[in-house]
Design a protein around this motif. Structure first.
Motif, PDB file in Angstrom:
ATOM      1  N   TYR A   1      40.135  78.695-100.794  1.00 10.94           N
ATOM      2  CA  TYR A   1      39.215  77.819-100.071  1.00 10.94           C
ATOM      3  C   TYR A   1      39.561  76.371-100.409  1.00 10.94           C
ATOM      4  O   TYR A   1      39.918  76.072-101.557  1.00 10.94           O
TER       5      TYR A   1
ATOM      6  N   SER B   1      32.744  72.362 -98.714  1.00 11.56           N
ATOM      7  CA  SER B   1      32.017  73.590 -99.041  1.00 11.56           C
ATOM      8  C   SER B   1      32.293  74.651 -97.973  1.00 11.56           C
ATOM      9  O   SER B   1      32.665  74.339 -96.847  1.00 11.56           O
ATOM     10  N   ARG B   2      32.105  75.890 -98.357  1.00 12.63           N
ATOM     11  CA  ARG B   2      32.315  77.001 -97.428  1.00 12.63           C
ATOM     12  C   ARG B   2      31.159  77.098 -96.451  1.00 12.63           C
ATOM     13  O   ARG B   2      30.006  76.985 -96.837  1.00 12.63           O
ATOM     14  N   SER B   3      31.489  77.387 -95.213  1.00 14.72           N
ATOM     15  CA  SER B   3      30.440  77.597 -94.215  1.00 14.72           C
ATOM     16  C   SER B   3      29.835  78.984 -94.412  1.00 14.72           C
ATOM     17  O   SER B   3      30.411  79.856 -95.072  1.00 14.72           O
ATOM     18  N   LYS B   4      28.689  79.193 -93.811  1.00 14.11           N
ATOM     19  CA  LYS B   4      28.010  80.480 -93.911  1.00 14.11           C
ATOM     20  C   LYS B   4      28.874  81.592 -93.324  1.00 14.11           C
ATOM     21  O   LYS B   4      28.967  82.679 -93.891  1.00 14.11           O
TER      22      LYS B   4
ATOM     23  N   VAL C   1      32.149  81.768 -93.102  1.00 21.78           N
ATOM     24  CA  VAL C   1      33.281  82.052 -93.980  1.00 21.78           C
ATOM     25  C   VAL C   1      32.824  82.902 -95.159  1.00 21.78           C
ATOM     26  O   VAL C   1      33.480  83.874 -95.535  1.00 21.78           O
ATOM     27  N   THR C   2      31.700  82.558 -95.736  1.00 16.68           N
ATOM     28  CA  THR C   2      31.153  83.326 -96.856  1.00 16.68           C
ATOM     29  C   THR C   2      30.828  84.749 -96.423  1.00 16.68           C
ATOM     30  O   THR C   2      31.143  85.718 -97.125  1.00 16.68           O
ATOM     31  N   GLU C   3      30.211  84.907 -95.256  1.00 15.19           N
ATOM     32  CA  GLU C   3      29.875  86.243 -94.750  1.00 15.19           C
ATOM     33  C   GLU C   3      31.130  87.062 -94.473  1.00 15.19           C
ATOM     34  O   GLU C   3      31.173  88.259 -94.774  1.00 15.19           O
TER      35      GLU C   3
ATOM     36  N   ALA D   1      34.124  86.718 -95.904  1.00 17.03           N
ATOM     37  CA  ALA D   1      34.728  87.069 -97.190  1.00 17.03           C
ATOM     38  C   ALA D   1      33.965  88.222 -97.844  1.00 17.03           C
ATOM     39  O   ALA D   1      34.581  89.147 -98.393  1.00 17.03           O
ATOM     40  N   ASN D   2      32.653  88.187 -97.783  1.00 17.12           N
ATOM     41  CA  ASN D   2      31.845  89.274 -98.341  1.00 17.12           C
ATOM     42  C   ASN D   2      32.108  90.586 -97.611  1.00 17.12           C
ATOM     43  O   ASN D   2      32.235  91.644 -98.238  1.00 17.12           O
ATOM     44  N   GLU D   3      32.184  90.531 -96.303  1.00 19.41           N
ATOM     45  CA  GLU D   3      32.422  91.743 -95.505  1.00 19.41           C
ATOM     46  C   GLU D   3      33.803  92.322 -95.799  1.00 19.41           C
ATOM     47  O   GLU D   3      33.962  93.542 -95.932  1.00 19.41           O
TER      48      GLU D   3
END
Length: 58
Positions: free
Chosen positions: A21, A26-29, A31-33, A35-37
């Motif tokens: 990253y 900062s990471r967008s929502k 991108v975070t979702e 990466a988690n998935e």
């Protein structure tokens, strides 16, 4: 292909992966979702590949 045989195997070396990253933002929502998935799917695939009782599709 009637003569095709699928056999599970264990790689001789571990495969490590990660996400990069940019440090300057900062990471967008989304991108975070994502990466988690990806992490969830990868963990389930590893569990499936390492389970000796998992169905191989044969």
């Amino acid at each position: 292909m009637p003569d095709l045989i699928l056999r599970p195997f264990k790689p001789a070396f571990p495969l490590h992966y990660g996400f990069l990253y940019p440090a300057w933002q900062s990471r967008s929502k989304v991108v975070t979702e994502l990466a988690n998935e990806i992490g969830i799917v990868a963990a389930s695939q590893v569990a499936r590949m390492t389970d000796p009782n998992a169905h191989t599709g044969v």
